[in-house]
Write a protein that holds these residues in place. Structure first.
Motif, PDB file in Angstrom:
ATOM      1  N   GLN A 265       0.857  -1.180   0.000  1.00  0.00           N
ATOM      2  CA  GLN A 265       0.000   0.000   0.000  1.00  0.00           C
ATOM      3  C   GLN A 265       0.897   1.235   0.000  1.00  0.00           C
ATOM      4  OE1 GLN A 265      -3.729   0.329   0.416  1.00  0.00           O
ATOM      5  NE2 GLN A 265      -3.408  -1.640  -0.609  1.00  0.00           N
ATOM      6  N   PHE A 266       0.612   2.177  -0.875  1.00  0.00           N
ATOM      7  CA  PHE A 266       1.419   3.378  -0.984  1.00  0.00           C
ATOM      8  C   PHE A 266       0.773   4.528  -0.210  1.00  0.00           C
ATOM      9  CE2 PHE A 266       2.480   0.833  -4.711  1.00  0.00           C
ATOM     10  CZ  PHE A 266       3.863   0.786  -4.598  1.00  0.00           C
ATOM     11  N   ASP A 267       1.610   5.472   0.216  1.00  0.00           N
ATOM     12  CA  ASP A 267       1.167   6.548   1.103  1.00  0.00           C
ATOM     13  C   ASP A 267       1.071   7.883   0.366  1.00  0.00           C
ATOM     14  OD1 ASP A 267       1.204   4.704   3.126  1.00  0.00           O
ATOM     15  OD2 ASP A 267       3.112   5.376   3.983  1.00  0.00           O
ATOM     16  N   PHE A 268      -0.139   8.395   0.276  1.00  0.00           N
ATOM     17  CA  PHE A 268      -0.403   9.749  -0.190  1.00  0.00           C
ATOM     18  C   PHE A 268      -1.142  10.482   0.928  1.00  0.00           C
ATOM     19  CE2 PHE A 268       0.228   7.344  -4.015  1.00  0.00           C
ATOM     20  CZ  PHE A 268       0.854   8.216  -4.896  1.00  0.00           C
ATOM     21  N   TYR A 269      -1.310  11.807   0.761  1.00  0.00           N
ATOM     22  CA  TYR A 269      -1.929  12.595   1.826  1.00  0.00           C
ATOM     23  C   TYR A 269      -2.856  13.652   1.240  1.00  0.00           C
ATOM     24  CZ  TYR A 269       1.815  10.365   4.362  1.00  0.00           C
ATOM     25  OH  TYR A 269       2.649   9.420   4.886  1.00  0.00           O
ATOM     26  N   LEU A 270      -3.886  13.986   2.001  1.00  0.00           N
ATOM     27  CA  LEU A 270      -4.721  15.136   1.662  1.00  0.00           C
ATOM     28  C   LEU A 270      -3.857  16.373   1.856  1.00  0.00           C
ATOM     29  CD1 LEU A 270      -7.967  13.982   3.468  1.00  0.00           C
ATOM     30  CD2 LEU A 270      -7.673  14.191   0.983  1.00  0.00           C
ATOM     31  N   TYR A 271      -3.448  16.981   0.749  1.00  0.00           N
ATOM     32  CA  TYR A 271      -2.376  17.970   0.796  1.00  0.00           C
ATOM     33  C   TYR A 271      -2.733  19.216   1.592  1.00  0.00           C
ATOM     34  CZ  TYR A 271       1.137  21.313  -0.759  1.00  0.00           C
ATOM     35  OH  TYR A 271       2.128  22.267  -0.790  1.00  0.00           O
ATOM     36  N   GLU A 272      -3.858  19.840   1.281  1.00  0.00           N
ATOM     37  CA  GLU A 272      -4.200  21.094   1.953  1.00  0.00           C
ATOM     38  C   GLU A 272      -4.407  20.881   3.448  1.00  0.00           C
ATOM     39  OE1 GLU A 272      -3.891  23.958   0.765  1.00  0.00           O
ATOM     40  OE2 GLU A 272      -3.617  23.412  -1.359  1.00  0.00           O
ATOM     41  N   GLU A 273      -5.087  19.790   3.814  1.00  0.00           N
ATOM     42  CA  GLU A 273      -5.333  19.510   5.216  1.00  0.00           C
ATOM     43  C   GLU A 273      -4.030  19.223   5.957  1.00  0.00           C
ATOM     44  OE1 GLU A 273      -9.056  18.207   2.959  1.00  0.00           O
ATOM     45  OE2 GLU A 273      -6.896  18.380   2.627  1.00  0.00           O
ATOM     46  N   ALA A 274      -3.153  18.437   5.335  1.00  0.00           N
ATOM     47  CA  ALA A 274      -1.877  18.103   5.964  1.00  0.00           C
ATOM     48  C   ALA A 274      -0.981  19.329   6.069  1.00  0.00           C
ATOM     49  CB  ALA A 274      -1.178  17.002   5.170  1.00  0.00           C
ATOM     50  N   ARG A 275      -0.980  20.160   5.047  1.00  0.00           N
ATOM     51  CA  ARG A 275      -0.165  21.375   5.093  1.00  0.00           C
ATOM     52  C   ARG A 275      -0.649  22.318   6.180  1.00  0.00           C
ATOM     53  NH1 ARG A 275       0.632  25.428   0.000  1.00  0.00           N
ATOM     54  NH2 ARG A 275      -1.601  25.696   0.339  1.00  0.00           N
ATOM     55  N   GLN A 276      -1.953  22.443   6.334  1.00  0.00           N
ATOM     56  CA  GLN A 276      -2.505  23.281   7.388  1.00  0.00           C
ATOM     57  C   GLN A 276      -2.117  22.744   8.759  1.00  0.00           C
ATOM     58  OE1 GLN A 276      -3.859  26.128   7.376  1.00  0.00           O
ATOM     59  NE2 GLN A 276      -4.706  26.292   9.451  1.00  0.00           N
ATOM     60  N   PHE A 277      -2.185  21.430   8.929  1.00  0.00           N
ATOM     61  CA  PHE A 277      -1.795  20.821  10.202  1.00  0.00           C
ATOM     62  C   PHE A 277      -0.337  21.129  10.530  1.00  0.00           C
ATOM     63  CE2 PHE A 277       0.396  17.111  12.075  1.00  0.00           C
ATOM     64  CZ  PHE A 277      -0.154  17.141  13.341  1.00  0.00           C
ATOM     65  N   LEU A 278       0.548  20.999   9.537  1.00  0.00           N
ATOM     66  CA  LEU A 278       1.964  21.255   9.785  1.00  0.00           C
ATOM     67  C   LEU A 278       2.233  22.725  10.086  1.00  0.00           C
ATOM     68  CD1 LEU A 278       3.559  19.003   7.023  1.00  0.00           C
ATOM     69  CD2 LEU A 278       3.512  18.576   9.475  1.00  0.00           C
ATOM     70  N   SER A 279       1.418  23.602   9.535  1.00  0.00           N
ATOM     71  CA  SER A 279       1.641  25.033   9.759  1.00  0.00           C
ATOM     72  C   SER A 279       1.272  25.460  11.175  1.00  0.00           C
ATOM     73  CB  SER A 279       0.842  25.857   8.749  1.00  0.00           C
ATOM     74  OG  SER A 279      -0.550  25.779   9.018  1.00  0.00           O
ATOM     75  N   ILE A 280       0.385  24.721  11.828  1.00  0.00           N
ATOM     76  CA  ILE A 280      -0.063  25.109  13.167  1.00  0.00           C
ATOM     77  C   ILE A 280       0.432  24.163  14.252  1.00  0.00           C
ATOM     78  CG2 ILE A 280      -2.145  26.208  12.265  1.00  0.00           C
ATOM     79  CD1 ILE A 280      -3.735  23.782  13.165  1.00  0.00           C
ATOM     80  N   SER A 281       0.990  23.017  13.840  1.00  0.00           N
ATOM     81  CA  SER A 281       1.439  22.021  14.811  1.00  0.00           C
ATOM     82  C   SER A 281       2.925  22.188  15.067  1.00  0.00           C
ATOM     83  CB  SER A 281       1.163  20.607  14.295  1.00  0.00           C
ATOM     84  OG  SER A 281       1.721  19.637  15.156  1.00  0.00           O
ATOM     85  N   PRO A 282       3.343  22.345  16.314  1.00  0.00           N
ATOM     86  CA  PRO A 282       4.779  22.462  16.594  1.00  0.00           C
ATOM     87  C   PRO A 282       5.498  21.158  16.288  1.00  0.00           C
ATOM     88  CG  PRO A 282       3.540  22.194  18.632  1.00  0.00           C
ATOM     89  CD  PRO A 282       2.527  22.383  17.535  1.00  0.00           C
ATOM     90  N   ALA A 283       6.783  21.277  15.975  1.00  0.00           N
ATOM     91  CA  ALA A 283       7.582  20.087  15.692  1.00  0.00           C
ATOM     92  C   ALA A 283       7.628  19.190  16.926  1.00  0.00           C
ATOM     93  CB  ALA A 283       8.994  20.497  15.277  1.00  0.00           C
ATOM     94  N   ALA A 294      -0.177  10.796   9.586  1.00  0.00           N
ATOM     95  CA  ALA A 294      -1.009   9.590   9.469  1.00  0.00           C
ATOM     96  C   ALA A 294      -2.506   9.890   9.384  1.00  0.00           C
ATOM     97  CB  ALA A 294      -0.719   8.643  10.633  1.00  0.00           C
ATOM     98  N   PRO A 295      -3.055  10.876  10.109  1.00  0.00           N
ATOM     99  CA  PRO A 295      -4.496  11.141  10.000  1.00  0.00           C
ATOM    100  C   PRO A 295      -4.947  11.592   8.611  1.00  0.00           C
ATOM    101  CG  PRO A 295      -3.597  12.124  12.003  1.00  0.00           C
ATOM    102  CD  PRO A 295      -2.432  11.689  11.170  1.00  0.00           C
ATOM    103  N   TYR A 296      -4.011  12.025   7.772  1.00  0.00           N
ATOM    104  CA  TYR A 296      -4.353  12.560   6.457  1.00  0.00           C
ATOM    105  C   TYR A 296      -3.942  11.602   5.337  1.00  0.00           C
ATOM    106  CZ  TYR A 296      -4.497  16.493   9.590  1.00  0.00           C
ATOM    107  OH  TYR A 296      -4.771  17.299  10.665  1.00  0.00           O
ATOM    108  N   ARG A 297      -3.545  10.384   5.708  1.00  0.00           N
ATOM    109  CA  ARG A 297      -3.036   9.422   4.745  1.00  0.00           C
ATOM    110  C   ARG A 297      -4.152   8.845   3.877  1.00  0.00           C
ATOM    111  NH1 ARG A 297      -3.237   4.272   3.833  1.00  0.00           N
ATOM    112  NH2 ARG A 297      -1.547   3.260   2.679  1.00  0.00           N
ATOM    113  N   LEU A 298      -3.800   8.602   2.598  1.00  0.00           N
ATOM    114  CA  LEU A 298      -4.666   7.905   1.656  1.00  0.00           C
ATOM    115  C   LEU A 298      -3.850   6.850   0.932  1.00  0.00           C
ATOM    116  CD1 LEU A 298      -6.372  10.980  -0.073  1.00  0.00           C
ATOM    117  CD2 LEU A 298      -7.431   9.511   1.647  1.00  0.00           C
ATOM    118  N   SER A 299      -4.466   5.726   0.604  1.00  0.00           N
ATOM    119  CA  SER A 299      -3.831   4.784  -0.307  1.00  0.00           C
ATOM    120  C   SER A 299      -3.789   5.409  -1.702  1.00  0.00           C
ATOM    121  CB  SER A 299      -4.607   3.477  -0.350  1.00  0.00           C
ATOM    122  OG  SER A 299      -5.871   3.675  -0.990  1.00  0.00           O
ATOM    123  N   ALA A 300      -3.037   4.803  -2.605  1.00  0.00           N
ATOM    124  CA  ALA A 300      -2.986   5.320  -3.974  1.00  0.00           C
ATOM    125  C   ALA A 300      -4.368   5.295  -4.616  1.00  0.00           C
ATOM    126  CB  ALA A 300      -1.992   4.511  -4.804  1.00  0.00           C
TER     127      ALA A 300
END
Length: 325
Positions: A265-283, A294-300
């Motif tokens: 199974q290959f890993d893709f992501y909901l881009y806008e949602e994941a980018r928003q999460f990274l912008s507000i989530s501290p490292a 992982a919460p934004y992961r999609l199979s191919a």
């Protein structure tokens, strides 16, 4: 793995998402930081990837960030640079800007016309004091035949095997022709990493002392696959850049990976949602980017369906420094 974001502030680009008339002249100066005062103009054709208007949509933008980090290593002197699968030669032009002691460039590709294009672009934009060689062939083999070595070997190779004939019509930007070599590690071949494994094997013969491979790769693979690639090829992997990137040619990529899905199974992501999460989530120290997203992961297959409904799709990108063990 660290998550590093190159700074794209102040970049002025066209409103078009892609500069896609062929053949055409394209200014790539905006991909370098700091931005050169004069244009860096190259020619592109439909045989190589086009230059996207937004810097973060271009793989080579992340490669340049990785080069800058590598240039900070005072234990190595980078005087020679080899590009495997050179495309239009953008990576070599950037390397000449970033590595101040660079005096030799070698570019290779499987197609001679692409090598010729790269050589022409590099000659126009790199000092004539830098030795330039272009040669067609398989991975590092033509460089070995020349008896040359390199301090940095750079490669951004496709991870999609061509499953249909004829190979003569293969789009080498996105696909590669499998060798059918049964001696290659099956699970790596099954994940589309045949070229990367073969590259790392062939690179050992042309790496200078203290030299390394800079491997650009989209990590769409199950956990542990890249670690296995490093172990079986006999390298230590050190990530220079880890980043969420939007998926280029999304219909082609997601449909091709979906066709390969089964036991893998290959890993893709909901881009806008994941980018928003990274912008507000501290490292989170010690938590990998793949775990965080992982919460934004999609199979191919799911990513292909989501893309058909207008969703933006992304994947994780790595710039890896690979050092032979």
């Amino acid at each position: 793995m660290p998550w590093l974001l190159p700074d794209s502030s102040g970049v002025q680009v066209s409103e078009n998402s892609e500069l896609d008339s062929y053949p055409t002249d394209v200014d790539i100066a905006f991909l370098l930081e700091p931005h050169p005062p004069s244009p860096i103009t190259i020619k592109v054709t439909d045989a190589v990837y086009s230059v996207k208007a937004q810097p973060e949509d271009n793989w080579v933008w992340y490669a340049f960030a990785a080069f800058r980090l590598l240039a900070l290593d005072r234990l190595i002197r980078i005087r020679s640079f080899a590009s495997i699968g050179c495309g239009a030669g953008v990576d070599a032009i950037g390397a000449a800007q970033i590595f101040p002691e660079l005096n030799k460039i070698i570019v290779t590709d499987v197609n001679q016309p692409i090598v010729d294009l790269a050589v022409s672009n590099i000659q126009k934009n790199v000092s004539p004091s830098v030795s330039l060689t272009g040669v067609a062939g398989d991975l590092c083999q033509p460089i070995l035949e020349l008896g040359q070595a390199a301090d940095v070997i750079y490669a951004n190779l496709p991870t999609l095997p061509a499953l249909a004939d004829p190979v003569a019509e293969l789009d080498y930007k996105s696909f590669y022709a499998p060798t059918g070599d049964n001696s290659l590690p099956y699970h790596l071949v099954n994940c589309g990493l045949e070229l990367q494994f073969r590259l790392l094997q062939s690179a050992k013969a042309i790496l200078a002392p203290r030299a390394s491979v800079v491997l650009m790769i989209g990590d769409r693979f199950p956990p542990g696959v890249l670690e296995s690639l490093a172990e079986l090829a006999g390298y230590h992997f050190s990530p220079l850049i880890a980043h969420l990137k939007s998926q280029s040619e999304v219909d082609v990529a997601t449909s091709a990976y979906a066709a390969l899905e089964g036991t893998v199974q290959f890993d893709f992501y909901l881009y806008e949602e994941a980018r928003q999460f990274l912008s507000i989530s501290p490292a989170l120290p010690g938590i990998s980017l793949k775990q965080r997203l992982a919460p934004y992961r999609l199979s191919a297959r799911d990513a292909h369906v989501a893309a058909s409904k207008g969703k933006s799709i992304g994947h994780i990108l790595y710039a890896i420094r690979a050092i032979p063990i």
